[in-house]
Design an enzyme around this catalytic site. Structure first.
Site, PDB file in Angstrom:
ATOM      1  N   CYS A 186      -7.032  -2.631   6.004  1.00 16.39           N
ATOM      2  CA  CYS A 186      -6.747  -2.432   4.581  1.00 16.39           C
ATOM      3  C   CYS A 186      -5.556  -3.328   4.259  1.00 16.39           C
ATOM      4  O   CYS A 186      -5.416  -4.389   4.852  1.00 16.39           O
ATOM      5  CB  CYS A 186      -6.508  -0.958   4.265  1.00 16.39           C
ATOM      6  SG  CYS A 186      -5.093  -0.224   5.120  1.00 16.39           S
ATOM      7  N   SER A 187      -4.691  -2.910   3.371  1.00 12.57           N
ATOM      8  CA  SER A 187      -3.519  -3.731   3.042  1.00 12.57           C
ATOM      9  C   SER A 187      -2.539  -3.780   4.205  1.00 12.57           C
ATOM     10  O   SER A 187      -2.099  -4.849   4.617  1.00 12.57           O
ATOM     11  CB  SER A 187      -2.808  -3.192   1.798  1.00 12.57           C
ATOM     12  OG  SER A 187      -3.660  -3.250   0.680  1.00 12.57           O
TER      13      SER A 187
END
Length: 161
Positions: A94-95
């Site tokens: 993800c981030s």
């Protein structure tokens, strides 16, 4: 400044940055999914799952990644995209590595045995000068930074909100 001093400062700042990221990830994660580093991922064949939202994925993503989302993550739809071989190597990102841990844990609970969480996520990937792709398959400097709070972890590339 001589080369030795420069190297020491560089290594110290990288180590300090890593310790700060460790602290952040330890605050939010249960550490129930093993991490894989961005360097290790570059030399590994794996199925890549992006646990960010579609709007984030559309800005940029790792090459050949499959968007599985987070808010509306559906384990059954995701399983349809995966091989039946439960030993297949899967890396979820993800981030930064927080949402991806939750998604990766769900895969492990479904019996997948070779699942990893990308340490530092797409931010760490881009911070280490690795390529990200747009929806047309072209490299881009843009990375969805999620919000201003999390965006401070993205040091390279162009932040998009």
């Amino acid at each position: 400044m001589n080369k030795i001093t420069f190297l020491f400062l560089l290594i110290s700042s990288v180590s300090f940055g890593q310790k700060k990221l460790d602290k952040l990830l330890n605050k939010f994660n249960k550490n129930n999914v093993p991490y894989i580093s961005v360097d290790s991922l570059t030399t590994t064949k794996a199925i890549l799952l992006d646990a960010r939202e579609v709007k984030e994925f559309n800005v940029s993503h790792l090459q050949n990644a499959i968007c599985v989302g987070f808010d509306d993550f559906n384990i059954n739809k995701t399983l349809e995209k995966l091989p039946t071989d439960k030993n297949a190597k899967i890396v979820v990102y993800c981030s930064l590595g927080i949402r991806s841990e939750i998604v990766a844990d769900k895969l492990i609970k479904e019996g997948y045995t070779n699942v990893f969480n990308l340490y530092g996520g797409i931010f760490e990937w881009k911070n280490n000068n690795f390529k990200v792709m747009d929806t047309l398959g072209n490299t881009t400097e843009k990375v969805h930074a999620f919000n201003k709070e999390w965006g401070k972890w993205l040091k390279k590339g162009e932040k998009v909100y």
